[in-house]
Structures are given as C-alpha cells and as structure tokens.
Design a protein around this motif. Sequence first.
Motif, PDB file in Angstrom:
ATOM      1  N   GLY A 223     -26.388   2.477   1.347  1.00 44.51           N
ATOM      2  CA  GLY A 223     -24.965   2.676   1.495  1.00 44.51           C
ATOM      3  C   GLY A 223     -24.131   1.435   1.259  1.00 44.51           C
ATOM      4  N   TYR A 224     -22.862   1.692   0.946  1.00 50.20           N
ATOM      5  CA  TYR A 224     -21.851   0.652   0.797  1.00 50.20           C
ATOM      6  C   TYR A 224     -20.676   0.986   1.707  1.00 50.20           C
ATOM      7  CZ  TYR A 224     -24.071  -0.796  -3.638  1.00 50.20           C
ATOM      8  OH  TYR A 224     -24.942  -1.239  -4.609  1.00 50.20           O
ATOM      9  N   CYS A 225     -19.944  -0.043   2.080  1.00 50.08           N
ATOM     10  CA  CYS A 225     -18.725   0.147   2.864  1.00 50.08           C
ATOM     11  C   CYS A 225     -17.589  -0.635   2.222  1.00 50.08           C
ATOM     12  CB  CYS A 225     -18.931  -0.312   4.309  1.00 50.08           C
ATOM     13  SG  CYS A 225     -17.466  -0.118   5.362  1.00 50.08           S
ATOM     14  N   LEU A 226     -16.515   0.054   1.874  1.00 51.33           N
ATOM     15  CA  LEU A 226     -15.319  -0.598   1.362  1.00 51.33           C
ATOM     16  C   LEU A 226     -14.385  -0.854   2.541  1.00 51.33           C
ATOM     17  CD1 LEU A 226     -13.264   0.226  -1.802  1.00 51.33           C
ATOM     18  CD2 LEU A 226     -12.109  -0.089   0.379  1.00 51.33           C
ATOM     19  N   GLN A 227     -14.052  -2.117   2.765  1.00 53.41           N
ATOM     20  CA  GLN A 227     -13.135  -2.504   3.836  1.00 53.41           C
ATOM     21  C   GLN A 227     -11.721  -2.540   3.269  1.00 53.41           C
ATOM     22  OE1 GLN A 227     -15.586  -6.178   4.576  1.00 53.41           O
ATOM     23  NE2 GLN A 227     -15.216  -5.600   6.710  1.00 53.41           N
ATOM     24  N   PRO A 228     -10.875  -1.613   3.663  1.00 56.88           N
ATOM     25  CA  PRO A 228      -9.566  -1.489   2.994  1.00 56.88           C
ATOM     26  C   PRO A 228      -8.632  -2.657   3.261  1.00 56.88           C
ATOM     27  CG  PRO A 228      -9.646  -0.078   4.935  1.00 56.88           C
ATOM     28  CD  PRO A 228     -11.038  -0.631   4.748  1.00 56.88           C
ATOM     29  N   GLN A 229      -8.057  -3.158   2.183  1.00 53.12           N
ATOM     30  CA  GLN A 229      -7.008  -4.156   2.255  1.00 53.12           C
ATOM     31  C   GLN A 229      -5.665  -3.548   1.853  1.00 53.12           C
ATOM     32  OE1 GLN A 229      -7.747  -7.610   3.170  1.00 53.12           O
ATOM     33  NE2 GLN A 229      -9.510  -6.441   3.848  1.00 53.12           N
ATOM     34  N   ARG A 230      -5.765  -2.412   1.163  1.00 51.95           N
ATOM     35  CA  ARG A 230      -4.557  -1.718   0.716  1.00 51.95           C
ATOM     36  C   ARG A 230      -4.838  -0.221   0.637  1.00 51.95           C
ATOM     37  NH1 ARG A 230      -1.882  -1.452  -5.349  1.00 51.95           N
ATOM     38  NH2 ARG A 230      -0.020  -0.282  -4.733  1.00 51.95           N
ATOM     39  N   LEU A 231      -3.887   0.580   1.120  1.00 48.97           N
ATOM     40  CA  LEU A 231      -3.918   2.028   0.938  1.00 48.97           C
ATOM     41  C   LEU A 231      -2.546   2.474   0.472  1.00 48.97           C
ATOM     42  CD1 LEU A 231      -5.657   1.446   3.831  1.00 48.97           C
ATOM     43  CD2 LEU A 231      -6.138   3.873   3.498  1.00 48.97           C
ATOM     44  N   GLU A 232      -2.518   3.318  -0.550  1.00 46.89           N
ATOM     45  CA  GLU A 232      -1.251   3.880  -1.019  1.00 46.89           C
ATOM     46  C   GLU A 232      -1.321   5.398  -0.950  1.00 46.89           C
ATOM     47  OE1 GLU A 232       0.997   5.001  -5.003  1.00 46.89           O
ATOM     48  OE2 GLU A 232       0.279   2.916  -5.032  1.00 46.89           O
ATOM     49  N   PHE A 233      -0.341   5.983  -0.289  1.00 44.44           N
ATOM     50  CA  PHE A 233      -0.249   7.433  -0.143  1.00 44.44           C
ATOM     51  C   PHE A 233       0.843   7.952  -1.073  1.00 44.44           C
ATOM     52  CE2 PHE A 233      -2.154   5.798   3.652  1.00 44.44           C
ATOM     53  CZ  PHE A 233      -3.089   6.746   4.033  1.00 44.44           C
ATOM     54  N   TRP A 234       0.451   8.913  -1.902  1.00 45.92           N
ATOM     55  CA  TRP A 234       1.346   9.452  -2.930  1.00 45.92           C
ATOM     56  C   TRP A 234       1.536  10.941  -2.689  1.00 45.92           C
ATOM     57  CZ3 TRP A 234       0.734  13.328  -6.532  1.00 45.92           C
ATOM     58  CH2 TRP A 234       1.525  13.306  -7.691  1.00 45.92           C
ATOM     59  N   GLN A 235       2.771  11.353  -2.569  1.00 47.87           N
ATOM     60  CA  GLN A 235       3.099  12.770  -2.435  1.00 47.87           C
ATOM     61  C   GLN A 235       3.936  13.186  -3.619  1.00 47.87           C
ATOM     62  OE1 GLN A 235       2.454  15.251   0.313  1.00 47.87           O
ATOM     63  NE2 GLN A 235       2.949  16.396  -1.541  1.00 47.87           N
ATOM     64  N   GLY A 236       3.464  14.158  -4.390  1.00 53.08           N
ATOM     65  CA  GLY A 236       4.202  14.606  -5.558  1.00 53.08           C
ATOM     66  C   GLY A 236       5.541  15.212  -5.178  1.00 53.08           C
TER      67      GLY A 236
ATOM     68  N   TYR B 139       0.515   0.608   2.139  1.00 56.16           N
ATOM     69  CA  TYR B 139       0.115  -0.165   3.314  1.00 56.16           C
ATOM     70  C   TYR B 139      -0.763  -1.336   2.856  1.00 56.16           C
ATOM     71  CZ  TYR B 139       1.352   3.965   6.185  1.00 56.16           C
ATOM     72  OH  TYR B 139       1.992   5.018   6.800  1.00 56.16           O
ATOM     73  N   ARG B 140      -0.427  -2.530   3.323  1.00 57.67           N
ATOM     74  CA  ARG B 140      -1.223  -3.712   2.978  1.00 57.67           C
ATOM     75  C   ARG B 140      -1.560  -4.485   4.247  1.00 57.67           C
ATOM     76  NH1 ARG B 140      -0.231  -5.416  -3.087  1.00 57.67           N
ATOM     77  NH2 ARG B 140       0.923  -3.593  -3.815  1.00 57.67           N
ATOM     78  N   LEU B 141      -2.802  -4.936   4.313  1.00 56.07           N
ATOM     79  CA  LEU B 141      -3.271  -5.672   5.480  1.00 56.07           C
ATOM     80  C   LEU B 141      -2.891  -7.142   5.337  1.00 56.07           C
ATOM     81  CD1 LEU B 141      -4.874  -5.189   8.094  1.00 56.07           C
ATOM     82  CD2 LEU B 141      -6.939  -5.853   6.839  1.00 56.07           C
ATOM     83  N   GLN B 142      -2.079  -7.624   6.270  1.00 53.31           N
ATOM     84  CA  GLN B 142      -1.616  -9.010   6.230  1.00 53.31           C
ATOM     85  C   GLN B 142      -1.766  -9.621   7.620  1.00 53.31           C
ATOM     86  OE1 GLN B 142       2.395  -9.072   4.706  1.00 53.31           O
ATOM     87  NE2 GLN B 142       1.834  -8.129   2.760  1.00 53.31           N
ATOM     88  N   ASP B 143      -2.581 -10.670   7.697  1.00 54.99           N
ATOM     89  CA  ASP B 143      -2.830 -11.358   8.969  1.00 54.99           C
ATOM     90  C   ASP B 143      -3.301 -10.390  10.051  1.00 54.99           C
ATOM     91  OD1 ASP B 143      -2.011 -13.815   7.854  1.00 54.99           O
ATOM     92  OD2 ASP B 143       0.075 -13.331   8.261  1.00 54.99           O
ATOM     93  N   GLY B 144      -4.154  -9.445   9.650  1.00 52.51           N
ATOM     94  CA  GLY B 144      -4.749  -8.518  10.600  1.00 52.51           C
ATOM     95  C   GLY B 144      -3.882  -7.344  10.989  1.00 52.51           C
ATOM     96  N   ALA B 145      -2.710  -7.207  10.400  1.00 53.82           N
ATOM     97  CA  ALA B 145      -1.809  -6.105  10.736  1.00 53.82           C
ATOM     98  C   ALA B 145      -1.379  -5.390   9.457  1.00 53.82           C
ATOM     99  CB  ALA B 145      -0.585  -6.622  11.484  1.00 53.82           C
ATOM    100  N   TRP B 146      -1.153  -4.084   9.568  1.00 54.96           N
ATOM    101  CA  TRP B 146      -0.739  -3.298   8.413  1.00 54.96           C
ATOM    102  C   TRP B 146       0.771  -3.387   8.220  1.00 54.96           C
ATOM    103  CZ3 TRP B 146      -4.122  -1.784   4.989  1.00 54.96           C
ATOM    104  CH2 TRP B 146      -5.441  -1.559   5.380  1.00 54.96           C
ATOM    105  N   GLN B 147       1.172  -3.709   6.987  1.00 54.88           N
ATOM    106  CA  GLN B 147       2.581  -3.753   6.616  1.00 54.88           C
ATOM    107  C   GLN B 147       2.849  -2.614   5.627  1.00 54.88           C
ATOM    108  OE1 GLN B 147       4.568  -5.998   8.160  1.00 54.88           O
ATOM    109  NE2 GLN B 147       2.720  -6.750   9.223  1.00 54.88           N
ATOM    110  N   ARG B 148       3.869  -1.827   5.924  1.00 48.10           N
ATOM    111  CA  ARG B 148       4.165  -0.646   5.098  1.00 48.10           C
ATOM    112  C   ARG B 148       5.450  -0.842   4.312  1.00 48.10           C
ATOM    113  NH1 ARG B 148       5.163   4.512   8.542  1.00 48.10           N
ATOM    114  NH2 ARG B 148       7.211   3.536   8.741  1.00 48.10           N
TER     115      ARG B 148
END
Length: 215
Positions: A177-190, A201-210
């Motif tokens: 197995g592999y594990c991807l540790q997210p640094q960025r997530l983008e949610f798209w709604q058509g 959402y981007r991880l900056q200094d341990g906190a999520w910034q949206r």
Amino acid sequence: MPLSLAKMRRQYTRDGLDEAQASDDPLALFALWMQQARDTESPPVEANAMALATVDAQGRPHCRVLLLKGFDVQGFSFFGNYDSLKGQDLAANPWAAMTFFWPGLERQVRIEGPVHKLDPALSDAYFESRSVGSRLGAWASPQSRPLPDRAALETLLTQTERRFADQPVRRPGHWGGYCLQPQRLEFWQGRADRLHDRLDYRLQDGAWQRSRLAP
C-alpha cells in the motif's frame, strides 16, 4: 461523418457549493461527498474510483484509474505493485495527484501531496482481505512488463496456482500500500454556463486555509 466533440456539452444545474455550507476541514467535506457519491452513483460508476497521476524520473507525467481503499487524518490509501511503472514513478518522485469525478452529483475532487509506503502490517491486512484469485494475480502478474500474448499471462497464473496449491497465499514483498498525505484539496461543483464553484484548501503551517477559485 466525423464525430464533433466540440458540440458535446452538458449544463450542470444540480447543486452549488457555498462557503457557509462547506466544512473548514476538507477531510470532513470529502467524507460527506464520498458518502453521497456512494448513495447516488449507480454501477458501473464506482464512487472510490480515481485518476492517479505520477511523474517519472524524466519529468514525464503518467495517469491511470485506481480504487481508493481508505482515508483518514493520515491520508488517502491505495494498493499496487511496487515494481510497476507507477511504483517506479513514486520511488523516483514521491508526490502524486488524484482526482475523483462523480457525474451523477456533478462533482469533482482533486487531491495533491507526498506519498509514502504503508506500514507492512497494514498491507498484509488488506492483502488478506482480497479474494484468493486476486492474491494469486498479485504473484503471477509482472505488472507493466511486456507479455507476448494473453496465453503467457494465463501460464504464469497456472504456475502460481500450482506453487500455492498447499500453502496460504501471503503478500509478496513487491506488492503493498501507499498513502498520499494531502497538502491540497480542491472541491469542484458544476454550475450552469461553466461558472462552476471551486473551493481550494491548502495546508499551511499545520492548518487548512480555504479560498475560492475562479472557474
């Protein structure tokens, strides 16, 4: 008459994505969207199907469809052959991107981050949960390597079945197995007229910034 792809389009009108309705935690929002996809999408769509993109040692991108097998605060887990082209890419450049698309919900999620191998015990546990046929296949297939024909693969499977006829099929060392540790997530709604909603959402200094992105 040639197919006109330029005329293939669809209006997205099912839903919207507003900051007031979105969690500050992208993992919580992903969990909600995944559950809704499981409840909404119908076969042959698999809610946990994703496009996984990797980059090889020469900087060339490669993309394929896999199945997500788990996610939590540690990251997003998937499994495969460590010796495959995908495995070679991750060994050379341990960073990847995955994309989920749920057409019934008119939604897409993009996730990016570094990748590491799962603890062997976790890979063992998942491997044991697979069917015997899938376990034998992991031993038999020299994934990503050329084969002369289908018969050659079937011969390899037959040889593997004989090898394990009187013993349990344990996980091979080249599979796990592999594990991807997210640094960025983008949610798209058509949305209609291609004016889609995008929350990034981007991880900056341990906190999520949206932030909201233009479509």
